[in-house]
Every structure is written in C-alpha cells, then in structure tokens.
Design an enzyme around this catalytic site. Structure first.
Site, short mmCIF file in Angstrom:
data_model
loop_
_atom_site.label_atom_id
_atom_site.label_comp_id
_atom_site.label_asym_id
_atom_site.label_seq_id
_atom_site.Cartn_x
_atom_site.Cartn_y
_atom_site.Cartn_z
N HIS A 192 -11.05 -4.30 9.39
CA HIS A 192 -11.80 -4.06 8.16
C HIS A 192 -13.07 -3.25 8.41
O HIS A 192 -14.07 -3.45 7.75
CB HIS A 192 -12.18 -5.39 7.49
CG HIS A 192 -11.03 -6.21 7.01
ND1 HIS A 192 -10.24 -6.96 7.86
CD2 HIS A 192 -10.51 -6.41 5.77
CE1 HIS A 192 -9.31 -7.59 7.16
NE2 HIS A 192 -9.45 -7.28 5.89
N GLU A 231 0.82 -1.22 0.00
CA GLU A 231 0.00 0.00 0.00
C GLU A 231 0.85 1.26 0.00
O GLU A 231 0.56 2.22 -0.72
CB GLU A 231 -0.94 0.00 1.21
CG GLU A 231 -2.21 -0.82 1.02
CD GLU A 231 -1.99 -2.32 1.06
OE1 GLU A 231 -0.90 -2.77 1.45
OE2 GLU A 231 -2.94 -3.06 0.70
C1 LIG Z 1 -2.32 -4.47 4.02
C2 LIG Z 1 -3.39 -5.31 3.40
N1 LIG Z 1 -3.68 -5.15 2.10
C3 LIG Z 1 -4.63 -5.90 1.51
C4 LIG Z 1 -5.33 -6.84 2.21
C5 LIG Z 1 -6.42 -7.68 1.54
N2 LIG Z 1 -5.98 -9.07 1.47
C6 LIG Z 1 -6.36 -9.98 2.37
S1 LIG Z 1 -5.66 -11.49 2.11
C7 LIG Z 1 -4.87 -10.91 0.74
C8 LIG Z 1 -3.98 -11.84 -0.04
C9 LIG Z 1 -2.87 -12.36 0.80
O1 LIG Z 1 -2.05 -13.17 0.02
P1 LIG Z 1 -0.94 -14.04 0.71
O2 LIG Z 1 -0.09 -13.17 1.60
O3 LIG Z 1 -0.22 -14.77 -0.36
O4 LIG Z 1 -1.71 -15.04 1.67
P2 LIG Z 1 -2.76 -16.16 1.24
O5 LIG Z 1 -4.11 -15.54 1.25
O6 LIG Z 1 -2.37 -16.68 -0.09
O7 LIG Z 1 -2.64 -17.18 2.31
C10 LIG Z 1 -5.15 -9.58 0.51
C11 LIG Z 1 -4.62 -8.79 -0.60
C12 LIG Z 1 -5.01 -6.96 3.57
N3 LIG Z 1 -5.66 -7.81 4.36
N4 LIG Z 1 -4.04 -6.19 4.14
#
Ligand SMILES: Cc1ncc(C[n+]2csc(CCOP(=O)(O)OP(=O)(O)O)c2C)c(N)n1
Ligand SMILES: Cc1ncc(C[n+]2csc(CCOP(=O)(O)OP(=O)(O)O)c2C)c(N)n1
Ligand SMILES: [Mg+2]
Ligand SMILES: [Mg+2]
Lengths: 325, 351, 325, 351
Positions: free
Chosen positions: C129, C60
């Site tokens: 959230h 971000e």
């Molecule tokens: C700072 C932030 N940006 C965006 C999000 C929205 N978000 C929640 S899970 C996710 C994907 C996470 O991917 P990863 O770290 O690979 O974990 P996975 O879900 O694959 O276990 C996103 C973008 C968030 N929770 N926090």
C-alpha cells in the site's frame, strides 16, 4: 565448442539443468508435447514428462502466482511465456509477491524463478506481440534481468538464471533465436553483472541492448573503414548492470551513445546516461545520446514497423553527429 | 480427464460433521477452545495497542471468525503451508506463530515474525508453515495452488491452504487458481471465509449466486458449506478435505459462513452499511461462546477447566504485548537487506 | 479563492465535472455511499446515484477493462483505485488496450479515462500500500501522468484530466491529501506539460516530484539563510514533461538535482538527467545528481519506512555536495 | 439483488431454435448463407495470400466457425458493438467491415480498416461497430461489458457482443467480466466459440467441466448451448439473447460448440494433437454445406440461387484481394500519429 543456434543453446542448457536438478520444472502454453511455440522446449517433454513440462491454460496471472508459490516451497519454476507480452496480466503477482517474498520473509523464503519470454519488434507481429518491458523490471526492486544476444550467452546466462535464488526475467529477442554461434559444451555459466565488450574502440562508446548489438556491431565495422573507432558494449544483464565497464570505456572515449529498441522515457538508456553523467562527468567530452524505438505502439505493416526501430543508418548518423560535438 | 462434477455443496459437510463431533477427544476439543480464545484475546490486545498508537498502519481483526482458523489449522503439520490475507492474525496464531512474535510485528519491532518489515498484513514464519499474509486480495489462492504443485513434484504428502474472503471470490485469481488446482488434482484446501461483506460491500450485491461453494461446480472440484461459527463443523469438514488432499484426492473448496463483528479495519466506521441488530445477532453466535456452552452441556469440560484455559491465555497475551513493547526497533541500516539473495554481480559461481 | 484541502479541491472539481457532463462516472471500491476510503467522492453518491458512482467488486482487471470499453463507446470513466497499488492487476488491460486503442483505431476511438489513486510512502502502510509506479506509465506510450502537489493543482489538473481524450494516471500523494491551500473557484484548468517553478533561485536547480516538493522547498528555505539559492521546480505532469522549463533553469544555475520518492533505476530522475545531459551539456557545471527512495520493497516499521525516503537532511546534504563539485 | 439462478443450459436454446427455424424468411436465410460463404472465401483468399508472402505475421482463420459470427451479427445494428479475438476476420466481416478493407489490412496497406497499423489481430472499424479484435486472449470480454455499461448510462438500447474461445473461459477476465455484467444487468452477449482446442490444448484437459455455459450458474445469468455449426440454431439463440439485452433483461452466455478445421494459425503444424478422422468428421459438419442442404431440402432456395450467391461472393473476394494488392503502403512518416489525441502541452484550453 559446438556451433549452434541461440534457441538450441538455451534449450541444451535447460535440458542439462533439468537433468541435474529434479526440482526444475517449466510451465507455459505449448511447452509440453508441442515443444514450445519458439522451440524452447523441443524434445524435453519426452524426457521429463508432463509434470515437469506443464502445459497450462490461458491464465497468465494464475500460473505465475502458482510458480511463485512453488518457488517459495522449494521447487525451481521456469515460466515460459512464449511471447513475453503475456507477462503483463501477471504484473500484480510479480511486483507484489514474486519480487517481495524474499524481502518480506527476511530471506527465509527464496524465489528461484525464471520468467523467460521471446520479445521484440520484427516479423510483423503487431502491437500485442512485440514488446520488451525490461525497463519496468529494472525499475522495480527484486528482479534480475538478462538480455543475452549470443548463443553462448543464452546458454551461460540461462544456466546462471536457473541456479540463482532470485527472480530472473530472461529475454530472448525473436530476431536472434535462429542466429548461430559457438557455445561451450557442458557446464558454462555466465555471471550476471558482467558486460561483454563486443568490440574495442577509442573514439566513442556505444552501449547496445538486445537486437541492437548485432546492428551496432555492423555499423562499427563499417565505420572502421572511415577511421572511426567505436567501442561496442553489450551489458548482457540490465539488473545488475555492469556500470563499471561502461564508465571505464567512457573514461577512454569521452563519448557515449546508447542504442536500445525499447522506449526512451525512463528506459535503460536514461538510466545509463544518468549514472554516467553523475559518476563520470569530467570524462565526458560531449553530450550523451540515446537512440530508441519511437514512442508508439508497434504497428503491423512492415514499412511502419521498420520505421519504429533504430536503423543502421540512424546509428551511423548518431555516431557521426556525436563525434562532431 | 473429465470427472463427475462436484456433489451439491453442504451435504457431505453436514454428514461428516455429525460423525466428527462425536469422534473428537477432550484434549483436542480443549486445544481448539484454547486456540480460539488465544486469537480473540490477541486481537483485543492489538485493538487496545492500536488505539494507543503502538500498532501502526491498518489493522484488520479476526474477531468472530476464530473457529475457522482454529478448525482448519488443527489438521495441519508444520510442513503444511498456509497463505493468507489482510485479515490474517488468526491464521498465523492457529498455524503456530507465537503471540509475542505477532504482537512485536504489529508494533514494528525487530523481534516480530517479519522483523518489522511486514506489520499486520505481512506476517511471515515459514519455519512453522506460515508463508505470509498479504495486503493484496487474491494472490494467496494462487500461491497455495503453486505450493500444492511443489508438493506433488517433491513427492511429499504436504498440504497447502489458502484462506480468503468472500470479496476475493469475485477476483480472477479465484477462477484461475481453483481451476488449475482442480485439473491437476493438487493437494490444496481453499477456505473461503464468507463473512458477507467486503469492507462495506454486501456479497449479494456483487454476486448473483450467494454461495461461493456453488461456484466449485464450474471447476469440477468438491465443495462444502459449513457454519463457520461452529468449530466442530469446521473441524470436521476441514479434516475430510485435508485427508483427501493428503491422500492424492485433490483440492476442496470449503465455504465457511461467518461474520466479523468488529469494523473492517480498526478505526474505520462501522455503521451505515449494516444494522446494529445484525451485528448483535452475530455476536450472539460467537463461536467461542457457543463452543463453551457445548463443552459444558456435553460435559466435555468443566467451567473451571475452561476458566483456567482463559487465564493461561490472558497471561500469555499480556506477556506477548509486554514483550512487543519492550522489543527494540529494527536497525534502519539493514533496511535493504534480503531484497536479493545474491548481491552485486550475481551468479556464475553459484551452484 | 477558497482555502481548502487537496482532497476537497479534487472532490470539488470532480463534482463540477460530473454536474457539467453526464457521461462522467466513477468506478471504485467504496466510492459510493461510503464516499471513498480517502474521501475522494464524499457526498457525490447522494447527488449522482449508484450508476455514476459505482461500487465494484474486487476485480481490478475487470473494472479497468470495463472502463476502457466504456471510454471507447462515449462515456468518461474515472477509475478510483483507492490505493494506486491495486492498479497492478490491471496492467495487461492498461498497456495493451487502454493505451493502444486510440492508435490502433487510427484515432477513431478516443480514450477519455482517468486512473486516479492515492500513492506513496508514509503512515506505515507497508509494501502493498505504498507504491507509486509513475515511471512505468511515463515509459509506456499512450498515457498522460499527473502528480499534483497543491490543492489548486489537484483541482486544475484533475479537471484537465477529465476533459482530455487521452488516458491519464492521476496520482495523489497520501501525505498531501489533507494539506491546505487556496484554490480558484469554478472553472480552473491547469494544462498538462507546464511545470511550476515553486521557488526561484540561482545556484542550483532542484526538480522535485510529489511528496518531495514540500520537503525540497523546506530545505531551500532553510539553505537561503546560508546564502544558498536553490530553484525548485515541480513538473506537475510527468507525461508530458515540461523539459524546457528545466533546461532554462539549468542554463542559469548550471547544476541539477532531482529528488524523487520512487526508485532510481529507469525512474523519472534518470529521464530528466538523460534529457539534460543531452540537450544542455554545455550548461552543466557539475554532475547531475539524483536522490531517490532506496531500491527495496517498502518496509512497515516506522523507523525503517523513514529510512527509505530522502529526508530533508539528505536533500540538504546533496545540495551542498553538488555545490562543492 | 439475488435472482433465481440460470436455467440449466441448452433447454431454452433448443426450444427457441425450433421456433425460429420456421420464422425466418427466405431473404434472411439467403443473407445468412451469403455471409458464411463470404467469410469462407475471404479466409481461403487470405490463406493463399499468406502462403505467397502477401500477408505478414500470424493469420488465424475462422474456417469451420462461420455460422457463429453470421448467426449472431445478423441481429446487430451498426450502433451495436463487437469486441473480438485473434480469430476475428469472420466477426469483422459479419459486422459489416468490407472484405477489401480486411484484405488490405492483412496486406499491411494504408487502405486497410486499421490503416496497416493492425493486421490480422487488430481489425478496427468503429464506424460499423467493429471495435477491434485483439492479440491478447481475454480483454474482449471486459471491453464488451464496459460498452454495455456505457449504453446503460447513455440510455440507448444498444447491445455489446464479446466473441471469445474456449481457451479464454479459463482466464480471469471471463470470471470478472461476466460476474459484473450479471450483477449490473448489462446489455451484453457473451459468445463462447468452443472449438474444443486452445492452440493444441484440448479443453477437457484444462477444465473439469466440459461445458462453458454451465459456468454461468456461478454468476447467475442465463446461458445456452447451441450447435455452433447450425446457423439457424445460432441465429435463434442469439436472437433471444440480443432481444433480452436490448430490452433491459441483462446479459446471456451463449456457448457454441464448434471446430476449426484448419491449423490454429496459418503455417503451423496441424497434426500430433488431433486425428485426421476427427478433423474430417467436423469437415463433414461444415456449417455452410449443412445450411446449403437444409435450404435445398426445405425448398427455401434453389441450387441456382445458391450458386449465384457463391459466384457473387467469389467476384467480391477476387476484387478485394486485387484491391489490397494494388493499395499503397502506409507512410512511415505518420507512424506515431494517433498515439495521443492531445499533442504536446495537453489540455488547459480543452473543453
Ligand atoms: C486487489 C485489492 N483490491 C482492493 C483492496 C482493498 N481491500 C482490502 S480488504 C478489502 C475487502 C476484502 O473483503 P473480503 O475478501 O471479503 O475479506 P474480509 O475483509 O471480509 O475478511 C478490500 C477491498 C485490496 N487489498 N486488494
Ligand atoms: C493472454 C494470452 N496468452 C496466450 C496467448 C497465445 N495464444 C493465442 S491464441 C491462443 C489459443 C486461444 O484459444 P481459444 O481461446 O480457444 O481460441 P481459438 O484459437 O480456439 O479460437 C493462445 C494461447 C495470447 N494471445 N494471449
Ligand atoms: Mg468478507
Ligand atoms: Mg478454442
């Protein structure tokens, strides 16, 4: 009672707390052998070594997050931001982790962390080194906010801050760092949430914050010669805020002015005004006025910089205007 | 403070893994199996509960990644700490949070591990070292590094673990936290669960270097890549890293290549960004199925023993869900409790 | 005039602006082929492609800084945060760069950037959230803040936001996204700084923000049956704030209540109260009251979550209490 | 999107540098010399002015690092953009901001490049592509990456440059910005001026990998290490990187090993954290002195020609300081101008 500067008083306090409690440690840039950009840790590195006075890379978000993890696991970090402006890169961690871990863990984790930094306008530090940000931390749940203005309060409030289990934003105005005052020796604790009535008066209540306290006191002293009696209140902590002392004062004076260097919109003056008009409506004989820094990034050039903060003239004028209402 | 750079990833992991595969006793292997099955069954139960409206808000399951939490947490003591992510049910279970407390938490009940304040993404149980999962991607890396700093100051040999996804590795928290943990030799294990997608974003479109572990070279700490669907490989690599951290040897970055076989979050679409073939191929590589086969082939356990474990877990999970459903709601009157430790005029008399 | 949802109205608007001006582009997570977690960009990727609907890594701070650099060099970024909570990791960039580059460059750089995000309490989204944060952006200089509550305003304010040269925080309450209303077709611009008087009344002025607008309107409708006449004002933008419309209303009613989901201390209600008690002191027949979300991290469990936001009962009670003053 | 990883740093730089050393004409070499001398002399003048109280606030000089700004900016057009740091006077001068506008800015005058609103750490002159220096460490990396994104959208072949220190490389902005610039092939040059200290902190105590350029491997973009005190080496490496960026070949991370020979900031102590010997050794490696010797040895210029350049620069700098001192202060009545572009009830009629 010794006479010492604001910064020396706070440093003596930190020294005493580090000696008393081995779980207290400091993280910051230049707070090790260098003793702190503002001398906040001068001499402590030699006593407590690099683990407890930890010089850090330029990774504010990182070391704030780390100190949050440290506080959650039983140690007591003091984050020294040097200029408090550098806290901004860590807002995500502070708002969503530091301020919430106690609540989210139903009190099973505690968060004894002190976020200290030098703040405020002056010295032509320009826009990236002149901010204050305390209204933001008052707005958000989970923080305590202290803005001492005397050496004695610097010591007494920092001691309380270090011993609290809650996150504390502890702000030191750059223009106050080298001001002198008498400071009680040894164990001197000032509780959070108790304002200091810096001057008694009967015609008008002036609540002043930080650098505006000495400035407002100066004006009050000058106006006394004109038979104008101004009560000056220094809240000392903004969260918790000692609204009772302010309400009691307004009950006697009927008039309220709030003088604050930071921005007006959604600022601490707005909060005080809103509480007073809600709870002491019948006590008010006049509108509540705010005097604030202008709503602009802080400019560098000395004459511009001087123009953005309330001057003694502006404070005196605001008081006279309000008395005429 | 300059030390030799990290060995190329993977080597050490592979070697160690083979060694540990033989070393592990039957009881330990059955315990690993049980943990994985428990995670899977709890998730399946929560999925049904979510579909029935008993679980509120978002719910990210750990299905397919069970070997990682199980393999890592098997090395941890209750005084070791885990910081986790939005996909944290598996970590909480493996770290010792009871299934019923997790179910109750997702049901929003007072008996949940966070007393209903947290839900799926905010599981807290510090009593067993579960220091919280997080709805924000990134912070767990920093919090774990900071816990490591605490442990050093306290002269304990506790270890801190951060679990995070591939998506988190592009975040500044990764860079700042791992760098500091490395230069200060902190007792931390950074576990990247590279399931190849962040929501619907394939990792190779957001990083030109496909291996998260390779990034350790930038920070000069050791790193390992393991097959995250191979419980014994994870267990072996994590064991070495935890031993190193406990012994004062500093942090490790452990990358586990894996896959989530359900949608990113319950109720979200799961098509359009990956093929059914890809998902099915990974379902074939299910860590539980594979470990079951391995145990049978190696004659470490009989089919009956494993079935028995599964039955016990099924009963436990059924009880957990029933417990959750029967639990009381939290009292709204207490909703602001614990915002601050010190109420009102704080401090002064503290000490 | 078509009938459509809030989110569809905003999307239509974005589509029109992207068609009109090739320098408009969107950055965010899942806003490409996926069409946005909240469907904010559904269908646009197919029309405008990956360069103008750019899916970004979870960085971000990084992509906000990039969009700031892009805005300073002649393009018009729309940052789609999905949940606005994710903006917090970018506060350093936003406060010190995005909000200041126009000033620091003496107006030679402009900063046409829209920061959009879905916000607010509801759906058991839990504490990471559910935030809103608008008082912070009102406090700091350099930002414009829009909080539309109807589909027509969603469209009209987003269009204005995209065309402004100033940074705009554009907030969409999750509970409003799927509400329907009639929306003017084509070129529909709502200016910033003009409140909407959502209901005329004579006994009391209620200023409501975001999700509290429909809730307060519901209460006002109900109280009409009791012969209580409540004027409901939706400021629509908080910076600039149309204080004149509020002052004019208070001049007629003599009573003011501010209903806001976010935290009270140093919040938008405090700011409105402070301005009114300063400028319309003689118009006031009673204290000014604020109704706010409780000062706590947002809990997950539905009954707890419901307890932290002002309910219709609480609003009705506050109105009755204030009328009894 | 996966591409081969970066070549090991330094190789390409060394090769290219040798080639370019020969290719550069006399006029170009003299221009580089002039730029370096101008930066040095302006800094020396500002130092005196700071001591005399004419420069307010902090003042970080570029003394010792002149070859980097000069060598990089020689490749830039006015429409290319530079984002810089707290130590940015050299970048502003090399990018074409007049000495008098910089002096006047530090004196706090209306005629300064930021009209007195900025001072030493906030130098703006978009007209020549100087997009601002910053008091905060880190953001310039992101702003430059974003400008690169703009240039791609606008279908121009402009290039964006970020200058930053070794200290900034441990910041999350480095990680996030360089990664995105790499995956999207943005036309950006990331110039890390590794002067080995961040304030008083030696780089090797805050990074276990002593080479910033080596970190490029994590992001899969090319990187080069050059001797930052060798103007021709910098010029050559930057030339290659700018050509690559302009031609659509994506970003480069250029690490220039250098040293600041004055205190971190004027008035700060400069002992205790580094030895006088170290400082003196680096003063011997002064980029201007070295280039002067090189030009004389290679018979590219005569001593008289170089003296002439220095005299011209001296006159220019003397004029600049006099201009600054004689300039009017800004008008306090205008202090809130330019906070917003749109005043009052914004928008609606815009279009
Ligand atoms: C700072 C932030 N940006 C965006 C999000 C929205 N978000 C929640 S899970 C996710 C994907 C996470 O991917 P990863 O770290 O690979 O974990 P996975 O879900 O694959 O276990 C996103 C973008 C968030 N929770 N926090
Ligand atoms: C975010 C942030 N943290 C801390 C500072 C204080 N600070 C100013 S310059 C500096 C050191 C910078 O080191 P480096 O990036 O190596 O640049 P150099 O000064 O060596 O040119 C620090 C810590 C700052 N300006 N911004
Ligand atoms: Mg993933
Ligand atoms: Mg440096």
């Amino acid at each position: 009672m010794g006479e010492m500067t604001f910064v020396a008083a706070a440093r003596e306090d930190l020294d005493e707390e580090m000696a008393r409690d081995p779980s207290v440690f400091v993280m910051g840039q230049g707070i090790g052998a260098r003793g702190g950009n503002f001398n906040t840790t001068m001499g402590l590195f030699e006593k407590y070594g690099p683990e407890r006075l930890r010089d850090v890379p330029i990774a504010e978000r990182g070391f704030v997050g780390m100190c949050t993890g440290a506080a959650a696991t039983g140690t007591r970090p003091v984050v020294d931001f040097m200029f408090v402006d550098f806290i901004l890169d860590a807002m995500g961690e502070l708002i969503n982790q530091t301020a919430k871990l106690q609540y989210m863990s139903s009190g099973r984790l505690t968060m004894p962390i002190v976020l200290r930094g030098c703040y405020g306008i002056g010295r032509a530090s320009a826009t990236h080194h002149s901010g204050a940000y305390y209204p933001i931390f008052v707005h958000l749940p989970g923080f305590r906010v202290a803005v001492p203005t005397t050496p004695a309060d610097a010591k007494g409030l920092l001691k309380t801050a270090i011993r609290l289990e809650d996150p504390v934003l502890f702000l030191e105005h750059k223009s106050l760092l080298n001001t002198k005052g008498s400071v009680p020796e040894g164990e001197h604790l000032v509780p959070f949430g108790e304002a200091w009535v810096a001057r008694r008066g009967t015609h008008l209540t002036a609540v002043a914050i930080g650098s505006m306290v000495p400035r407002t006191l100066e004006v009050a002293g000058r106006l006394a010669a004109e038979e104008v009696s101004v009560e000056v209140i220094d809240p000392r902590t903004l969260a918790p805020l000692d609204i009772d002392t302010i309400l009691e004062s307004v009950h006697r004076t009927g008039r309220l002015l709030i003088v604050d260097e930071t921005y007006a919109p959604c600022g601490i003056g707005a909060e005080i005004a809103a509480q007073v008009v809600d709870r002491s409506f019948d006590d008010l004989d006049a509108p509540i006025r705010r005097l604030n820094g202008l709503h602009t990034p802080i400019p560098y050039s000395p004459p511009l910089e001087a123009a953005v903060v309330p001057t003694t003239e502006a404070i005196a004028q605001a008081i006279r205007d309000l008395l005429a209402e | 403070m300059a030390t030799p750079l990290a060995a190329t990833p993977a080597e050490s992991g592979a070697a160690e893994s083979a060694a540990a595969r033989t070393a592990l006793g039957t009881a330990e292997q059955l315990a690993l199996f049980r943990t994985m099955v428990e995670i899977r069954r709890v998730e399946e139960g929560l999925v049904r509960a979510h579909q029935n409206g008993l679980v509120h808000g978002a719910c990210h399951t750990y299905v397919g990644q069970e070997a990682i939490a199980a393999g890592v947490c098997a090395h941890l003591r209750p005084s070791d700490v885990v910081f986790s992510t939005h996909r944290g049910h598996g970590h909480a279970l493996a770290k010792g949070v009871a299934a019923q407390e997790i179910a109750a938490e997702l049901f929003g009940r007072e008996t949940g591990c966070s007393h209903g304040r947290g839900g799926s993404m905010h599981l807290f149980k510090p009593e067993v070292g579960m220091m919280g999962t997080s709805g924000i991607v990134g912070p767990c890396i920093l919090l774990a590094a900071g816990a490591g700093y605490s442990f050093r100051l306290q002269r304990t040999d506790n270890v801190a673990v951060a679990f995070f996804g591939d998506g988190a590795s592009n975040n500044g928290a990764f860079h700042e936290g791992i760098n500091m943990a490395s230069v200060w030799d902190l007792p931390v294990l950074f576990v990247c669960e590279n399931n190849q997608y962040a929501t619907e974003v394939p990792y190779h479109t957001v990083s030109r270097n496909p291996d998260v572990a390779a990034k350790a070279a930038a920070y000069g700490l050791p790193s390992v890549i393991v097959d995250g669907n191979d419980i014994l490989a994870v267990h072996a690599a994590a064991g070495e890293a935890v031993r190193r951290a406990r012994g004062g040897g500093g942090p490790t970055l452990l990358e586990c290549k894996t896959y989530r076989t359900r949608a990113h979050s319950e109720g979200m679409r799961d098509a359009g960004y990956r093929t059914a073939e890809e998902v099915n191929a990974w379902k074939e590589r299910c860590p539980i199925k594979r470990f079951r086969s391995h145990l049978l082939e190696a004659a470490s356990a009989s089919s009956a023993e494993l079935d028995q474990v599964e039955r016990e877990v099924d009963a436990l999970v059924a009880n957990a869900l029933a417990f959750a459903k029967d639990s009381p709601w939290p009292d709204p009157a207490m909703v602001t409790q614990h915002v601050y430790r010190s109420e009102g005029r704080a401090g002064g008399s503290v000490g």
